[in-house]
Design a protein around this motif. Structure first.
Motif, PDB file in Angstrom:
ATOM      1  N   ALA A  21     -43.378 113.481 -10.080  1.00  0.00           N
ATOM      2  CA  ALA A  21     -43.855 112.100 -10.181  1.00  0.00           C
ATOM      3  C   ALA A  21     -45.353 112.056 -10.437  1.00  0.00           C
ATOM      4  CB  ALA A  21     -43.513 111.339  -8.897  1.00  0.00           C
ATOM      5  N   TYR A  22     -46.109 112.918  -9.733  1.00  0.00           N
ATOM      6  CA  TYR A  22     -47.558 112.955  -9.947  1.00  0.00           C
ATOM      7  C   TYR A  22     -47.891 113.363 -11.391  1.00  0.00           C
ATOM      8  CZ  TYR A  22     -47.957 112.658  -4.850  1.00  0.00           C
ATOM      9  OH  TYR A  22     -47.874 112.260  -3.555  1.00  0.00           O
ATOM     10  N   SER A  23     -47.126 114.297 -11.926  1.00  0.00           N
ATOM     11  CA  SER A  23     -47.360 114.734 -13.312  1.00  0.00           C
ATOM     12  C   SER A  23     -47.114 113.598 -14.289  1.00  0.00           C
ATOM     13  CB  SER A  23     -46.450 115.922 -13.651  1.00  0.00           C
ATOM     14  OG  SER A  23     -46.710 117.006 -12.789  1.00  0.00           O
ATOM     15  N   MET A  24     -46.018 112.851 -14.074  1.00  0.00           N
ATOM     16  CA  MET A  24     -45.719 111.725 -14.957  1.00  0.00           C
ATOM     17  C   MET A  24     -46.785 110.640 -14.854  1.00  0.00           C
ATOM     18  SD  MET A  24     -43.074 112.407 -16.749  1.00  0.00           S
ATOM     19  CE  MET A  24     -42.680 110.787 -17.388  1.00  0.00           C
ATOM     20  N   ILE A  25     -47.251 110.392 -13.617  1.00  0.00           N
ATOM     21  CA  ILE A  25     -48.315 109.394 -13.430  1.00  0.00           C
ATOM     22  C   ILE A  25     -49.587 109.822 -14.160  1.00  0.00           C
ATOM     23  CG2 ILE A  25     -49.859 108.358 -11.717  1.00  0.00           C
ATOM     24  CD1 ILE A  25     -47.503 108.417  -9.759  1.00  0.00           C
ATOM     25  N   ALA A  26     -49.912 111.106 -14.067  1.00  0.00           N
ATOM     26  CA  ALA A  26     -51.116 111.610 -14.737  1.00  0.00           C
ATOM     27  C   ALA A  26     -51.032 111.414 -16.248  1.00  0.00           C
ATOM     28  CB  ALA A  26     -51.311 113.087 -14.396  1.00  0.00           C
ATOM     29  N   VAL A  78     -51.448 107.709 -17.106  1.00  0.00           N
ATOM     30  CA  VAL A  78     -52.838 107.257 -16.979  1.00  0.00           C
ATOM     31  C   VAL A  78     -53.656 107.707 -18.182  1.00  0.00           C
ATOM     32  CG1 VAL A  78     -54.959 107.501 -15.637  1.00  0.00           C
ATOM     33  CG2 VAL A  78     -52.787 107.107 -14.465  1.00  0.00           C
ATOM     34  N   VAL A  79     -53.468 108.962 -18.581  1.00  0.00           N
ATOM     35  CA  VAL A  79     -54.185 109.476 -19.756  1.00  0.00           C
ATOM     36  C   VAL A  79     -53.809 108.672 -21.001  1.00  0.00           C
ATOM     37  CG1 VAL A  79     -54.431 111.463 -21.289  1.00  0.00           C
ATOM     38  CG2 VAL A  79     -54.470 111.791 -18.821  1.00  0.00           C
ATOM     39  N   ALA A  80     -52.530 108.273 -21.090  1.00  0.00           N
ATOM     40  CA  ALA A  80     -52.060 107.534 -22.263  1.00  0.00           C
ATOM     41  C   ALA A  80     -52.712 106.160 -22.381  1.00  0.00           C
ATOM     42  CB  ALA A  80     -50.542 107.382 -22.203  1.00  0.00           C
ATOM     43  N   PHE A 111     -47.413 117.589 -25.286  1.00  0.00           N
ATOM     44  CA  PHE A 111     -47.185 116.528 -24.317  1.00  0.00           C
ATOM     45  C   PHE A 111     -45.801 115.910 -24.472  1.00  0.00           C
ATOM     46  CE2 PHE A 111     -51.834 116.645 -24.082  1.00  0.00           C
ATOM     47  CZ  PHE A 111     -52.013 116.617 -22.707  1.00  0.00           C
ATOM     48  N   LEU A 112     -45.326 115.837 -25.717  1.00  0.00           N
ATOM     49  CA  LEU A 112     -43.962 115.335 -25.927  1.00  0.00           C
ATOM     50  C   LEU A 112     -42.944 116.243 -25.243  1.00  0.00           C
ATOM     51  CD1 LEU A 112     -44.046 114.250 -29.672  1.00  0.00           C
ATOM     52  CD2 LEU A 112     -43.770 112.773 -27.699  1.00  0.00           C
ATOM     53  N   LEU A 113     -43.132 117.537 -25.405  1.00  0.00           N
ATOM     54  CA  LEU A 113     -42.203 118.486 -24.795  1.00  0.00           C
ATOM     55  C   LEU A 113     -42.288 118.437 -23.270  1.00  0.00           C
ATOM     56  CD1 LEU A 113     -40.147 120.717 -25.196  1.00  0.00           C
ATOM     57  CD2 LEU A 113     -42.001 122.360 -25.370  1.00  0.00           C
ATOM     58  N   ILE A 114     -43.513 118.386 -22.726  1.00  0.00           N
ATOM     59  CA  ILE A 114     -43.693 118.334 -21.268  1.00  0.00           C
ATOM     60  C   ILE A 114     -43.075 117.065 -20.698  1.00  0.00           C
ATOM     61  CG2 ILE A 114     -45.426 118.091 -19.446  1.00  0.00           C
ATOM     62  CD1 ILE A 114     -47.221 119.950 -21.094  1.00  0.00           C
ATOM     63  N   SER A 115     -43.319 115.937 -21.338  1.00  0.00           N
ATOM     64  CA  SER A 115     -42.775 114.677 -20.830  1.00  0.00           C
ATOM     65  C   SER A 115     -41.255 114.678 -20.876  1.00  0.00           C
ATOM     66  CB  SER A 115     -43.341 113.500 -21.623  1.00  0.00           C
ATOM     67  OG  SER A 115     -42.981 113.601 -22.990  1.00  0.00           O
ATOM     68  N   LEU A 138     -36.214 121.159 -28.774  1.00  0.00           N
ATOM     69  CA  LEU A 138     -36.988 122.328 -29.198  1.00  0.00           C
ATOM     70  C   LEU A 138     -36.823 122.585 -30.692  1.00  0.00           C
ATOM     71  CD1 LEU A 138     -36.330 124.766 -26.205  1.00  0.00           C
ATOM     72  CD2 LEU A 138     -38.477 123.630 -26.784  1.00  0.00           C
ATOM     73  N   VAL A 139     -35.587 122.451 -31.195  1.00  0.00           N
ATOM     74  CA  VAL A 139     -35.348 122.642 -32.636  1.00  0.00           C
ATOM     75  C   VAL A 139     -36.104 121.586 -33.437  1.00  0.00           C
ATOM     76  CG1 VAL A 139     -33.600 122.591 -34.455  1.00  0.00           C
ATOM     77  CG2 VAL A 139     -33.118 123.748 -32.296  1.00  0.00           C
ATOM     78  N   PHE A 140     -36.018 120.340 -32.971  1.00  0.00           N
ATOM     79  CA  PHE A 140     -36.712 119.253 -33.657  1.00  0.00           C
ATOM     80  C   PHE A 140     -38.214 119.479 -33.669  1.00  0.00           C
ATOM     81  CE2 PHE A 140     -38.903 115.138 -33.342  1.00  0.00           C
ATOM     82  CZ  PHE A 140     -38.569 114.618 -34.586  1.00  0.00           C
ATOM     83  N   MET A 141     -38.762 119.926 -32.525  1.00  0.00           N
ATOM     84  CA  MET A 141     -40.197 120.174 -32.445  1.00  0.00           C
ATOM     85  C   MET A 141     -40.611 121.291 -33.392  1.00  0.00           C
ATOM     86  SD  MET A 141     -41.156 117.842 -30.499  1.00  0.00           S
ATOM     87  CE  MET A 141     -42.857 118.337 -30.490  1.00  0.00           C
TER      88      MET A 141
END
Length: 223
Positions: free
Chosen positions: A2-7, A10-12, A23-27, A60-63
């Motif tokens: 949850a903290y990672s998603m909030i971070a 906020v950056v966005a 960031f797309l892959l991490i999210s 992953l294939v799409f990326m």
């Protein structure tokens, strides 16, 4: 998680993190993990895990495909940059060769249109510049199209485009100046003087030697 998603959220608010593939892959991973719950190992849970794994594999294939296309377009843009600002007719064939991939690049289209104009291909120039008007509202694109029509002895079409250019950015004098010169060329002295008076009165956002020269010429005509 949850903290990672909030971070990331906020950056966005202040940047564009999702333009980067990382960031797309991490999210995507964080979203998939956040949906998991401590449940018994049953068939439904296993099926959900299978779907999640399959979805991530597709991502992953799409990326990978997206990354390859991004590198390809970057290489093409670098090649186009080498000649796109020279406005030399010798590069017209090269412009056309790269055009299918560069239809979303307004600077490329403007430079291509200007190159065609320098070569005297006014209709082709306007066809390329019209593509640029779908991407941008730069008044100089309309001015260049107007000058093409002026050189083709189509003063009404040229006048209309100069007017559009001024309406897009009313603090610029150059579209009015082109109208004044057009009226001078067609012998419409009354419209020429009216446009000269308009140029004298208007206050440009930025005063430069070129703008001052145009205003001085308009003052002489207005008198």
């Amino acid at each position: 998680m949850a903290y990672s998603m909030i971070a990331i959220c906020v950056v966005a608010l202040f940047s564009y993190p999702f333009h980067l593939h990382q960031f797309l892959l991490i999210s995507t991973l964080l979203t998939a993990l956040a949906t998991g719950k401590e449940v018994a190992e049953d068939r439904a849970c296993a099926f959900r895990k299978f779907l999640t794994a399959g979805f991530l594999a597709l991502c992953l294939v799409f990326m990978g495909v997206l990354q390859h296309e991004s590198h390809r377009r970057t290489k093409i843009s670098q090649e186009a940059h080498c000649f796109s600002f020279m406005n030399n007719a010798a590069f017209i064939d090269d412009f056309y060769e790269l055009l299918p991939t560069m239809t979303d690049n307004r600077q490329y289209l403007f430079s291509f249109g200007k190159t065609l104009r320098e070569a005297g291909r006014f209709n082709d120039s306007n066809a390329i510049l019209r593509l640029g008007t779908k991407l941008d509202t730069d008044p100089m694109t309309y001015v260049l199209m107007g000058r093409n029509y002026e050189d083709m002895n189509l003063p009404k079409e040229a006048d209309s485009l100069y007017r559009q250019a001024f309406l897009l950015q009313p603090n610029r004098i150059y579209p009015l100046y082109r109208q004044m010169k057009l009226y001078m060329k067609t012998g419409d002295n009354r419209a020429m003087r009216d446009k000269a008076k308009e140029i004298v009165v208007i206050k440009p956002k930025v005063m430069s030697p070129v703008v001052e020269k145009m205003k001085n010429e308009a003052k002489k005509i207005a008198k």
